[in-house]
Design an enzyme around this catalytic site. Structure first.
Site, PDB file in Angstrom:
ATOM      1  CB  SER A   1      -0.878  -0.044   1.259  1.00  0.00           C
ATOM      2  OG  SER A   1      -1.964   0.821   1.154  1.00  0.00           O
TER       3      SER A   1
ATOM      4  N   GLY B   1      -3.197  -0.441  -3.767  1.00  0.00           N
ATOM      5  CA  GLY B   1      -1.870  -0.030  -3.345  1.00  0.00           C
ATOM      6  C   GLY B   1      -1.379   1.284  -3.897  1.00  0.00           C
TER       7      GLY B   1
ATOM      8  CD  GLU C   1      -8.629  -6.247  -4.493  1.00  0.00           C
ATOM      9  OE1 GLU C   1      -9.729  -6.774  -4.674  1.00  0.00           O
ATOM     10  OE2 GLU C   1      -7.758  -6.703  -3.741  1.00  0.00           O
ATOM     11  N   PRO C   2      -8.393  -0.631  -5.700  1.00  0.00           N
ATOM     12  CG  PRO C   2      -8.672   1.448  -6.713  1.00  0.00           C
ATOM     13  CD  PRO C   2      -8.871  -0.027  -6.947  1.00  0.00           C
ATOM     14  N   GLY C   3      -8.081   1.129  -2.551  1.00  0.00           N
ATOM     15  CA  GLY C   3      -8.831   1.698  -1.435  1.00  0.00           C
ATOM     16  C   GLY C   3      -8.442   3.159  -1.298  1.00  0.00           C
TER      17      GLY C   3
ATOM     18  CE1 TYR D   1       1.086   0.891   9.105  1.00  0.00           C
ATOM     19  CE2 TYR D   1      -0.406   2.744   8.806  1.00  0.00           C
ATOM     20  CZ  TYR D   1      -0.194   1.391   8.977  1.00  0.00           C
ATOM     21  OH  TYR D   1      -1.267   0.550   9.000  1.00  0.00           O
TER      22      TYR D   1
ATOM     23  CB  CYS E   1      -2.618   9.070  28.896  1.00  0.00           C
ATOM     24  SG  CYS E   1      -4.195   9.797  29.325  1.00  0.00           S
ATOM     25  CD  GLU E   2       0.283   5.369  24.275  1.00  0.00           C
ATOM     26  OE1 GLU E   2       1.303   5.287  23.570  1.00  0.00           O
ATOM     27  OE2 GLU E   2      -0.573   4.491  24.374  1.00  0.00           O
TER      28      GLU E   2
ATOM     29  CE1 TYR F   1      -6.631   0.658   4.693  1.00  0.00           C
ATOM     30  CE2 TYR F   1      -5.596   2.254   3.222  1.00  0.00           C
ATOM     31  CZ  TYR F   1      -6.155   1.015   3.432  1.00  0.00           C
ATOM     32  OH  TYR F   1      -6.253   0.130   2.389  1.00  0.00           O
TER      33      TYR F   1
HETATM   34  N1  LLP Z   1      -6.557  -5.271  -1.816  1.00  0.00           N
HETATM   35  C1  LLP Z   1      -6.041  -5.972  -0.790  1.00  0.00           C
HETATM   36  C2  LLP Z   1      -6.037  -7.419  -0.848  1.00  0.00           C
HETATM   37  C3  LLP Z   1      -5.516  -5.300   0.323  1.00  0.00           C
HETATM   38  O1  LLP Z   1      -5.010  -6.002   1.331  1.00  0.00           O
HETATM   39  C4  LLP Z   1      -5.550  -3.887   0.356  1.00  0.00           C
HETATM   40  C5  LLP Z   1      -5.011  -3.155   1.500  1.00  0.00           C
HETATM   41  C6  LLP Z   1      -6.105  -3.198  -0.739  1.00  0.00           C
HETATM   42  C7  LLP Z   1      -6.587  -3.929  -1.809  1.00  0.00           C
HETATM   43  C8  LLP Z   1      -6.190  -1.709  -0.789  1.00  0.00           C
HETATM   44  O2  LLP Z   1      -4.954  -1.092  -0.688  1.00  0.00           O
HETATM   45  P1  LLP Z   1      -4.845   0.486  -0.922  1.00  0.00           P
HETATM   46  O3  LLP Z   1      -5.279   0.770  -2.343  1.00  0.00           O
HETATM   47  O4  LLP Z   1      -5.750   1.150   0.042  1.00  0.00           O
HETATM   48  O5  LLP Z   1      -3.420   0.789  -0.684  1.00  0.00           O
HETATM   49  N2  LLP Z   1      -3.403   0.673   7.143  1.00  0.00           N
HETATM   50  C9  LLP Z   1      -2.402   0.961   6.128  1.00  0.00           C
HETATM   51  C10 LLP Z   1      -2.783   0.366   4.790  1.00  0.00           C
HETATM   52  C11 LLP Z   1      -3.025  -1.129   4.834  1.00  0.00           C
HETATM   53  C12 LLP Z   1      -3.495  -1.687   3.530  1.00  0.00           C
HETATM   54  C13 LLP Z   1      -3.971  -3.099   3.700  1.00  0.00           C
HETATM   55  N3  LLP Z   1      -4.462  -3.706   2.507  1.00  0.00           N
HETATM   56  C14 LLP Z   1      -2.186   2.469   6.048  1.00  0.00           C
HETATM   57  O6  LLP Z   1      -2.843   3.209   6.772  1.00  0.00           O
HETATM   58  O7  LLP Z   1      -1.326   2.929   5.295  1.00  0.00           O
END
Ligand code: LLP
Length: 442
Positions: free
Chosen positions: A229, A261, A300-302, A344, A371-372, A401
Site C-alpha cells: 500500500s 496499493g 481494487e484500490p482503497g 507508520y 495519555c502517551e 485508514y
Molecule cells: N486489496 C487488498 C487485498 C488489500 O489487502 C488492500 C489493503 C487493498 C486492496 C487496498 O490497498 P490500498 O489501495 O488502500 O493501498 N493501514 C495501512 C494500509 C493497509 C493496507 C492493507 N491492505 C495504512 O494506513 O497505510
C-alpha cells in the site's frame, strides 16, 4: 503568497511553510475572498461548529470522481477495498458508481450487504478466512472469493456447492509475485516472505490453480496480487502484470487483478500518479508481457479512491511553548482517530481553515489528547503565526485508514463522519458516545 501554490513555486519558502497545496484538498474545495476554506460550498469552520470536533468531512464529488476514474481507466468490474473507509453510505456510493466491494472480514461483509450489495458485487479476501466467512459468501451465491492458502482450498472443497442458488463458487487465486513494493515494511505484502498468497516462484500459485480446478463446485476466474500500500512507483505495478501475465495466459484464466496499493500525496511537496496513469502503466505492461487481449485486467484500490476526499477537523485546546525545545499544539483527537503517524511514521500537513491562504511560519508538533508521548498527529507541522486556543485546525488527506482504523483508546468515542455535497451536509456516521461504549458491557 498565493493560496495553494506550494508545488509550483520556486525558489521560495519550503513547501511546508507556504499554504497547503491544492492537490491535497478535495475537488470541491474553494477559498473565499476572506481566505476561509469551503468544501462543497460550505464553510469548514461552520461544519466543525455544527457537528463538533474531531470530525471527518468527506466530499462526495471527490469520492465519485475517483470511482469514475477507476471505471474509465480499467473498465467495469473493478472493486473498492472497503478496509480504507467503510460505512453504509460509502458502500452505497461505490455500488452506485458500479464498483464491486472488496471485503476481508464478516464485519466488512455485513456492512456491504447492509448497504444493499448484490452477491455479484462481493469479493471476499483474507489470509485466514473462517469457515463462517467462507460459508457466508458461498451461501450468497454469485460472490467471489480470493483464495489465499491450501488450507482454504480444503475448506472450500467442503463448503462450495452449498450456495443458495446451487451456483459454482467463483474464485480468484491470490498469488505472491515476489515484488519489492518500496513502501513501509508493515504495508508491503508482495515479497516472498509474506503471509499472503501463493508464491509464483516456488510453483505454489500454479499448484493452487490446479488444485482448485479439481474442486467440482468451484470456478477459477482469475489471478490476483496485492503487493502493498502507498506505492508511488508505477514500475512496481507494471512488474505485477509481467509476473502474472504468463500464469493467466498459460492457465487460460479470464481475469488478472493487480490489487490496490496506489499511493497518494500527503504532503505539499509530494505528488502521486493518477489512477489513469496507473491503469495505463499496468495495461501496457500486461500487453508487453503477452497477456491475451481477452483477459480482463482489473484493480481494487482503497486509498486512491478515498484519501483525498476527506479532511479531519480538530479544535486546538492548548498551546505550550517550550523555549529552546519545541512548541506543542494539542488538539481534541489524536491516535484514536488517526493512528497512522504512530504506526507508520506518516506525515500530514496542517492548516487553519479560517485563514487558508496564510503562510505557515510557526513550527509546532501537533499532538492529541491521549495519555502517551507517542500520541502525535503531525510531528513537524507548520501553522500560521497567530494560531491560538479555540482555532479549528485541519489535517487533509485523512479519508483512508483514519476512520477505519479509529479506536476507543482512553474510552474516546470515535468521531462522526459527514458527507458534503452541493451546499448540504449529512451525518452518515454519528459521534460515538459513552452510552455507546457502555452498551457492550454486561
Ligand atoms: N486489496 C487488498 C487485498 C488489500 O489487502 C488492500 C489493503 C487493498 C486492496 C487496498 O490497498 P490500498 O489501495 O488502500 O493501498 N493501514 C495501512 C494500509 C493497509 C493496507 C492493507 N491492505 C495504512 O494506513 O497505510
Amino acid at each position: 503568497m498565493t493560496f495553494l501554490s506550494g508545488d509550483d513555486e520556486s525558489p521560495g519558502p519550503t513547501p511546508c511553510e507556504t499554504p497547503v497545496a491544492r492537490h491535497l484538498l478535495p475537488d470541491s474545495t474553494a477559498v473565499t475572498a476572506a481566505g476561509r476554506l469551503e468544501v462543497a460550498d460550505i464553510d469548514v469552520v461552520a461544519l466543525a461548529e455544527e457537528f463538533g470536533t474531531p470530525l471527518f468531512v468527506y466530499d462526495e464529488a471527490t469520492l465519485r470522481a475517483r470511482c469514475r476514474e477507476l471505471v474509465g481507466a480499467f473498465g467495469p468490474g473493478g472493486a473498492y477495498a472497503t478496509k480504507a473507509f467503510l460505512c453504509r453510505a460509502m458502500a452505497r456510493l461505490a455500488l452506485e458508481e458500479g464498483l464491486r466491494l472488496d471485503v476481508s472480514t464478516d464485519g466488512e461483509l455485513g456492512v456491504a450487504l447492509a448497504a444493499g450489495a448484490e452477491p455479484d458485487r462481493i469479493v471476499m479476501h483474507g489470509n485466514n478466512k473462517s469457515d463462517a466467512e467462507l460459508a457466508a459468501v458461498v451461501a450468497l451465491g454469485g460472490g467471489r472469493i480470493v483464495v489465499d492458502s491450501f488450507d482454504e482450498i480444503a475448506r472450500l472443497a467442503r463448503l462450495a456447492g452449498g450456495g443458495a442458488r446451487g451456483a459454482t463458487q467463483q474464485v480468484l487465486v491470490r498469488v505472491n509475485p515476489g515484488i519489492e513494493a518500496h513502501t513501509h515494511e508493515f504495508i508491503a505484502t508482495g515479497r516472498e516472505d509474506s503471509k499472503f498468497g501463493f508464491s509464483v516462484a516456488s510453483g505454489a500459485a500454479g499448484s493452487a490453480i490446479d488444485a482448485l480446478r479439481k474442486v467440482v463446485a468451484v470456478e477459477v476466474v482469475g489471478v490476483h496480487a496485492h503487493i502493498g500500500s502507498q506505492i508511488m512507483r508505477l514500475d512496481s505495478f507494471a512488474r505485477i502484470a509481467e509476473v502474472l501475465a504468463p500464469l493467466a495466459a498459460d492457465r487460460g484464466l479470464a481475469e488478472l487483478c493487480v490489487g490496490g496499493g496506489l499511493g497518494v500525496a500527503y504532503l505539499s511537496d509530494e505528488s502521486a500518479p493518477t489512477i489513469t496513469e496507473w491503469a495505463a502503466a499496468v495495461l501496457a505492461a500486461a500487453a508487453r508481457a503477452g497477456l491475451p487481449s481477452g483477459v480482463r485486467v482489473s484493480a481494487e484500490p482503497g486509498r486512491a479512491l478515498v484519501a483525498t476526499a476527506a479532511m479531519t477537523c480538530y479544535r486546538v485546546g492548548t498551546v505550550k511553548e517550550l523555549p529552546g525545545i519545541r512548541n506543542y499544539i494539542a488538539v481534541d483527537g489524536g491516535m484514536s482517530d488517526n493512528p497512522r503517524p504512530v504506526l507508520y511514521g506518516s506525515g500530514y500537513e496542517a492548516f487553519l481553515p479560517r485563514d487558508v491562504t496564510a503562510d505557515r511560519p510557526y513550527a509546532a508538533r501537533i499532538v492529541g489528547k491521549h495519555c502517551e508521548t507517542g500520541d502525535v498527529v503531525v510531528a513537524e507541522a507548520r501553522l500560521p503565526g497567530d494560531v491560538a486556543v479555540g482555532d479549528v485546525l485541519v489535517t487533509p488527506v485523512t479519508g483512508a485508514y483514519g476512520f477505519s482504523m479509529a479506536s476507543n483508546y482512553n474510552r474516546v468515542g470515535r468521531p462522526p463522519v459527514v458527507f458534503v455535497r452541493d451546499g448540504s451536509a449529512r451525518v452518515v456516521v454519528r459521534r460515538e458516545t459513552v452510552a455507546d461504549l457502555l452498551r457492550l458491557e454486561s
